[in-house]
Design a protein around this motif. Sequence first.
Motif, PDB file in Angstrom:
ATOM      1  N   VAL A  46     -14.406  -0.663   9.012  1.00  0.00           N
ATOM      2  CA  VAL A  46     -14.129   0.780   9.009  1.00  0.00           C
ATOM      3  C   VAL A  46     -12.733   1.043   8.443  1.00  0.00           C
ATOM      4  O   VAL A  46     -12.543   1.926   7.606  1.00  0.00           O
ATOM      5  CB  VAL A  46     -14.266   1.371  10.434  1.00  0.00           C
ATOM      6  N   TRP A  47     -11.760   0.279   8.883  1.00  0.00           N
ATOM      7  CA  TRP A  47     -10.390   0.488   8.395  1.00  0.00           C
ATOM      8  C   TRP A  47     -10.283   0.217   6.901  1.00  0.00           C
ATOM      9  O   TRP A  47      -9.614   0.949   6.173  1.00  0.00           O
ATOM     10  CB  TRP A  47      -9.405  -0.385   9.185  1.00  0.00           C
ATOM     11  N   GLY A  51      -9.548   3.271   3.307  1.00  0.00           N
ATOM     12  CA  GLY A  51      -8.603   3.439   2.195  1.00  0.00           C
ATOM     13  C   GLY A  51      -7.233   2.806   2.368  1.00  0.00           C
ATOM     14  O   GLY A  51      -6.405   2.865   1.451  1.00  0.00           O
ATOM     15  N   THR A  52      -6.975   2.192   3.542  1.00  0.00           N
ATOM     16  CA  THR A  52      -5.663   1.568   3.749  1.00  0.00           C
ATOM     17  C   THR A  52      -5.480   0.396   2.776  1.00  0.00           C
ATOM     18  O   THR A  52      -6.381  -0.425   2.621  1.00  0.00           O
ATOM     19  CB  THR A  52      -5.568   1.051   5.203  1.00  0.00           C
ATOM     20  N   GLY A  53      -4.286   0.324   2.160  1.00  0.00           N
ATOM     21  CA  GLY A  53      -4.021  -0.751   1.203  1.00  0.00           C
ATOM     22  C   GLY A  53      -3.778  -2.086   1.878  1.00  0.00           C
ATOM     23  O   GLY A  53      -4.310  -3.116   1.473  1.00  0.00           O
ATOM     24  N   LEU A  54      -2.963  -2.056   2.939  1.00  0.00           N
ATOM     25  CA  LEU A  54      -2.600  -3.300   3.631  1.00  0.00           C
ATOM     26  C   LEU A  54      -2.893  -3.157   5.119  1.00  0.00           C
ATOM     27  O   LEU A  54      -2.384  -2.246   5.777  1.00  0.00           O
ATOM     28  CB  LEU A  54      -1.113  -3.620   3.409  1.00  0.00           C
ATOM     29  N   ILE A  55      -3.709  -4.078   5.610  1.00  0.00           N
ATOM     30  CA  ILE A  55      -4.109  -4.033   7.014  1.00  0.00           C
ATOM     31  C   ILE A  55      -3.520  -5.238   7.731  1.00  0.00           C
ATOM     32  O   ILE A  55      -3.747  -6.375   7.333  1.00  0.00           O
ATOM     33  CB  ILE A  55      -5.660  -4.086   7.118  1.00  0.00           C
ATOM     34  N   ILE A  56      -2.740  -4.977   8.773  1.00  0.00           N
ATOM     35  CA  ILE A  56      -2.203  -6.074   9.584  1.00  0.00           C
ATOM     36  C   ILE A  56      -3.074  -6.168  10.841  1.00  0.00           C
ATOM     37  O   ILE A  56      -3.298  -5.153  11.513  1.00  0.00           O
ATOM     38  CB  ILE A  56      -0.736  -5.817  10.009  1.00  0.00           C
ATOM     39  N   PRO A 323      -9.240   6.681  11.260  1.00  0.00           N
ATOM     40  CA  PRO A 323      -9.375   5.397  10.559  1.00  0.00           C
ATOM     41  C   PRO A 323      -9.393   5.530   9.034  1.00  0.00           C
ATOM     42  O   PRO A 323      -9.053   4.591   8.334  1.00  0.00           O
ATOM     43  CB  PRO A 323     -10.711   4.856  11.071  1.00  0.00           C
ATOM     44  N   ASP A 324      -9.769   6.703   8.539  1.00  0.00           N
ATOM     45  CA  ASP A 324      -9.778   6.897   7.080  1.00  0.00           C
ATOM     46  C   ASP A 324      -8.643   7.834   6.650  1.00  0.00           C
ATOM     47  O   ASP A 324      -8.776   8.591   5.691  1.00  0.00           O
ATOM     48  CB  ASP A 324     -11.137   7.437   6.605  1.00  0.00           C
ATOM     49  N   PHE A 329      -5.990  11.625   3.062  1.00  0.00           N
ATOM     50  CA  PHE A 329      -4.733  12.000   2.390  1.00  0.00           C
ATOM     51  C   PHE A 329      -5.004  12.221   0.903  1.00  0.00           C
ATOM     52  O   PHE A 329      -4.566  13.202   0.301  1.00  0.00           O
ATOM     53  CB  PHE A 329      -3.697  10.882   2.582  1.00  0.00           C
ATOM     54  N   GLU A 330      -5.746  11.300   0.332  1.00  0.00           N
ATOM     55  CA  GLU A 330      -5.984  11.325  -1.114  1.00  0.00           C
ATOM     56  C   GLU A 330      -6.675  12.617  -1.552  1.00  0.00           C
ATOM     57  O   GLU A 330      -6.368  13.154  -2.618  1.00  0.00           O
ATOM     58  CB  GLU A 330      -6.828  10.103  -1.503  1.00  0.00           C
TER      59      GLU A 330
END
Length: 402
Positions: A46-47, A51-56, A323-324, A329-330
């Motif tokens: 889901v994350w 659209g998140t670029g970097l997921i920690i 989560p999105d 934002f985009e």
Amino acid sequence: MTNILEELQLPNGTTIKNRFMKAATSETMGDKNYRPTAELINLYKVWADGGTGLIITGNVMVDQTARGEFGNVVVEDTQNIELLKQWAKAGTQNGAKIFMQLNHPGKQSPKTISKQPVSASAVPMEGSNSFAFNTPRALTNNEIKTIVQKFINAAVVAKEAGFSGVEIHAAHGYLLSQFLSPHDNQRVDEYGGSLENRMRLLVEIYTGMREKLGSDFPIALKINSSDLRSGGFSEEDSLKVIQKMDQLGIDLIEISGGNYEKPTVQGIGKGAFFIDYAAKVKQSVKAPVAVTGGFSTANGMSKAIENNEADFIGLARPIVLIPDLPNQFEVGNFTAIQLHHLSTGLKGLDKKVGSLVGLSYYQQQMFRVAKQLPVQITENAWSSLGFAVKRQGLSAFIPQRG
Ligand SMILES: Cc1cc2nc3c(=O)[nH]c(=O)nc-3n(C[C@H](O)[C@H](O)[C@H](O)COP(=O)(O)O)c2cc1C
């Protein structure tokens, strides 16, 4: 002027498609054998789709005997590599990158988990949460070497499983933070005393990892701006450690702050708490800088990137609830999020369970997202309290994280 949706290439060539970073959020979705569950894997899908670029990832423990929380995932060897591969695959969908955060809690391992936790020195926890933790004993020199090896092993497994990178957790008062702090670290051997000695554990972990992982595998560092106590880890120390890690070739530096003794500054204050410090760090290192804590508006996030104060915006609570968020934002659908203080309606009770509720609310929402259920935005604490007790029984009331 850099746009938050622009990609960034880490110095080693890894491309991150935008400047949104999901900061680590301990999901507590490990099973009783400390393995990732299907829920955890779903959540990362889901994350990544969001659209998140970097997921920690939430912190993964490197030692089964030293865990920070109920539900932690532990990685010591390749035993669970198939599940880890599924996790990595989920987190790299849609062009996202996923870094596994590696941690050892040191003395911040609650009584319910550790009869006798370990630390740099036998310095007990202080503050209102201290009743939940036993006094640690000081690690022997040999045990320190073993811990270095455990961090390296876990990183090697993360790479083999397909994670895009790892992040060393040296923030928030956990073991590496404890070694850095002159308050917690009173050793008289090569791991204590001068700043150079206090950072030796971190440096050994990093250089050992680098040797095994090669120069093109990203290694990030999460570090406190300071631990905000006199006689503790200062901003001056923090900057020196960061500069040293930069010289050694760290690929990304995430700035944060706070610990269990000072939980209120874990970015939970008003506004982006560490932005000024991040901007200062950014001026003095070549590695990209992420700043986490307190972002809530689209404008605040954009401005921090446009003003060159940071290269990545770390978001924990906002991305749990939306989560999105980057996708929204985009297309111009995200302007701001309000992070409520949950209340039971009873002042006395709120005082006692405030930090538990604050945490379990976000854990509850992560479980909902993992099950494809909508997030529940609420100011009412009762449901989160029920969730925590249902999962952990009365031990839920022992603080596990600030
Ligand atoms: C539920 C929850 C779990 C967290 N787990 C971790 C963790 O495992 N590792 C870590 O470095 N920080 C952890 N944090 C701290 C966040 O990464 C972040 O630094 C902090 O929440 C401030 O960012 P925010 O204002 O965007 O929420 C956690 C925070 C929350 C709310």
